[in-house]
Design an enzyme around this catalytic site. Sequence first.
Site, PDB file in Angstrom:
ATOM      1  N   ASN A 228      48.023 -28.173 -62.701  1.00  0.00           N
ATOM      2  CA  ASN A 228      49.411 -27.474 -63.056  1.00  0.00           C
ATOM      3  C   ASN A 228      50.125 -26.412 -63.037  1.00  0.00           C
ATOM      4  O   ASN A 228      49.503 -25.581 -64.279  1.00  0.00           O
ATOM      5  CB  ASN A 228      50.642 -28.646 -64.726  1.00  0.00           C
ATOM      6  CG  ASN A 228      51.971 -27.138 -64.639  1.00  0.00           C
ATOM      7  OD1 ASN A 228      52.229 -27.364 -63.626  1.00  0.00           O
ATOM      8  ND2 ASN A 228      52.036 -27.759 -65.654  1.00  0.00           N
TER       9      ASN A 228
ATOM     10  N   LYS B 294      52.090 -24.286 -63.337  1.00  0.00           N
ATOM     11  CA  LYS B 294      53.101 -23.556 -63.999  1.00  0.00           C
ATOM     12  C   LYS B 294      53.580 -22.586 -63.061  1.00  0.00           C
ATOM     13  O   LYS B 294      54.056 -22.743 -62.459  1.00  0.00           O
ATOM     14  CB  LYS B 294      52.980 -23.662 -65.579  1.00  0.00           C
ATOM     15  CG  LYS B 294      52.461 -24.485 -66.166  1.00  0.00           C
ATOM     16  CD  LYS B 294      52.167 -24.423 -67.568  1.00  0.00           C
ATOM     17  CE  LYS B 294      51.182 -25.171 -68.353  1.00  0.00           C
ATOM     18  NZ  LYS B 294      51.204 -25.154 -69.595  1.00  0.00           N
TER      19      LYS B 294
ATOM     20  N   HIS C 151      57.891 -33.214 -67.536  1.00  0.00           N
ATOM     21  CA  HIS C 151      57.425 -32.044 -68.331  1.00  0.00           C
ATOM     22  C   HIS C 151      57.718 -31.917 -69.619  1.00  0.00           C
ATOM     23  O   HIS C 151      59.127 -31.353 -69.539  1.00  0.00           O
ATOM     24  CB  HIS C 151      56.473 -30.753 -67.704  1.00  0.00           C
ATOM     25  CG  HIS C 151      55.007 -30.310 -68.468  1.00  0.00           C
ATOM     26  ND1 HIS C 151      55.405 -28.814 -69.540  1.00  0.00           N
ATOM     27  CD2 HIS C 151      53.636 -29.761 -68.073  1.00  0.00           C
ATOM     28  CE1 HIS C 151      54.322 -28.815 -69.427  1.00  0.00           C
ATOM     29  NE2 HIS C 151      53.412 -29.185 -69.054  1.00  0.00           N
TER      30      HIS C 151
ATOM     31  N   GLU D 203      57.706 -29.506 -71.149  1.00  0.00           N
ATOM     32  CA  GLU D 203      58.218 -28.004 -70.566  1.00  0.00           C
ATOM     33  C   GLU D 203      59.674 -27.769 -70.200  1.00  0.00           C
ATOM     34  O   GLU D 203      60.876 -27.090 -70.538  1.00  0.00           O
ATOM     35  CB  GLU D 203      57.410 -26.414 -70.044  1.00  0.00           C
ATOM     36  CG  GLU D 203      56.259 -26.528 -71.177  1.00  0.00           C
ATOM     37  CD  GLU D 203      55.379 -26.106 -69.912  1.00  0.00           C
ATOM     38  OE1 GLU D 203      55.072 -25.617 -69.094  1.00  0.00           O
ATOM     39  OE2 GLU D 203      53.814 -25.868 -70.480  1.00  0.00           O
TER      40      GLU D 203
ATOM     41  N   GLU E 186      50.691 -36.410 -72.982  1.00  0.00           N
ATOM     42  CA  GLU E 186      50.126 -35.298 -73.206  1.00  0.00           C
ATOM     43  C   GLU E 186      50.369 -34.561 -74.470  1.00  0.00           C
ATOM     44  O   GLU E 186      51.853 -34.643 -74.362  1.00  0.00           O
ATOM     45  CB  GLU E 186      51.137 -33.590 -72.109  1.00  0.00           C
ATOM     46  CG  GLU E 186      50.409 -33.847 -70.803  1.00  0.00           C
ATOM     47  CD  GLU E 186      50.480 -32.576 -70.055  1.00  0.00           C
ATOM     48  OE1 GLU E 186      49.165 -32.393 -69.552  1.00  0.00           O
ATOM     49  OE2 GLU E 186      51.792 -32.526 -69.856  1.00  0.00           O
TER      50      GLU E 186
ATOM     51  N   GLY F 216      48.233 -26.046 -74.062  1.00  0.00           N
ATOM     52  CA  GLY F 216      48.252 -24.914 -73.752  1.00  0.00           C
ATOM     53  C   GLY F 216      47.541 -23.921 -75.107  1.00  0.00           C
ATOM     54  O   GLY F 216      47.338 -22.667 -75.435  1.00  0.00           O
TER      55      GLY F 216
ATOM     56  N   SER G 175      44.992 -28.664 -72.875  1.00  0.00           N
ATOM     57  CA  SER G 175      43.411 -28.144 -73.065  1.00  0.00           C
ATOM     58  C   SER G 175      42.618 -28.747 -72.809  1.00  0.00           C
ATOM     59  O   SER G 175      41.481 -28.405 -73.141  1.00  0.00           O
ATOM     60  CB  SER G 175      43.918 -28.323 -75.013  1.00  0.00           C
ATOM     61  OG  SER G 175      44.635 -26.765 -74.699  1.00  0.00           O
TER      62      SER G 175
HETATM   63  C1  PEP Z   1      50.375 -28.380 -68.655  1.00  0.00           C
HETATM   64  O1  PEP Z   1      50.807 -28.004 -68.793  1.00  0.00           O
HETATM   65  O2  PEP Z   1      50.571 -29.450 -68.489  1.00  0.00           O
HETATM   66  C2  PEP Z   1      48.805 -28.353 -69.830  1.00  0.00           C
HETATM   67  C3  PEP Z   1      47.963 -29.843 -69.899  1.00  0.00           C
HETATM   68  O3  PEP Z   1      48.571 -27.154 -69.535  1.00  0.00           O
HETATM   69  P1  PEP Z   1      47.331 -26.867 -70.566  1.00  0.00           P
HETATM   70  O4  PEP Z   1      46.133 -27.766 -69.833  1.00  0.00           O
HETATM   71  O5  PEP Z   1      47.482 -25.315 -70.247  1.00  0.00           O
HETATM   72  O6  PEP Z   1      46.655 -27.093 -72.185  1.00  0.00           O
END
Ligand code: PEP
Length: 252
Positions: free
Chosen positions: A9, A11, A95, A97, A167, A173, A213
């Site tokens: 992803n 973003k 997501h 976000e 997640e 992040g 992460s």
């Molecule tokens: C994500 O944006 O779905 C995500 C898991 O980001 P990161 O791997 O940076 O934690």
Amino acid sequence: MRIPFLAGNWKMHNTVCEALNLVQDLIISTNDVKDREVVVCPTFTALQAVSKLIEGTHIRLGAQNMYCAEKGAFTGEISPPMLKELCCRYVILGHSERRNVFGEDDELINKKIKMALDWGLHPILCVGESLKQREAGETKDWVKGQVEKDLHQLTPSEIEKMVIAYEPIWAIGTGKTDTAQGANDTIGMVRNLIADNSSYEVAQKVRILYGGSVKPGNVDGFMAQKEIDGALVGGAALKADSFARIVKYEEI
Ligand code: PEP
């Protein structure tokens, strides 16, 4: 047998030029990968160029969002047929976000999922708890509630086309992760929920990922877990070498 699913992803990162460079490197560095599905989810502006570049390769395309209407007066939005036209196979929905920054709720996410499926797109539904919920011991109840609301009134044949990503919001992040065993437990709970609400066979087909992460240094541990079918990767998907290492996780 569920095919492992590794998705990046991106973003709001990468101009078209940067996106093409990244995908070009990824095509080369993962071209020996046969038994895994590799997906990139660029920004809307890079979808068309990336779509052309990956034609005939093993890389598949996903979008990061869409609106739940075919067309109309929805300034700034993108519709499912627009994504289909660019050969997107997947679309990330729900997501954290989108939920937290843009105020999307489960009702809207459910509508988007239904619309995506109607147009032949496979949703990658994201669910996960906040740190506060985690610390209050509410993870499983919260995730269960999200999955039930987001998949409300979907038929078994629709549910089996879904990909779900667990997640934890506090892990996105931040460099912090759930433990592999903890993620496996929550994902196992989601699979049991699908089995109860749909059928065992459907639950065995749905791919359920961990996200938060995931890096080259921890992917092997997550992928060694029985219930974890792949990873949704943010930051570590922005560099071809690190995403390629994640794609080429080692079976331990
Ligand atoms: C994500 O944006 O779905 C995500 C898991 O980001 P990161 O791997 O940076 O934690």
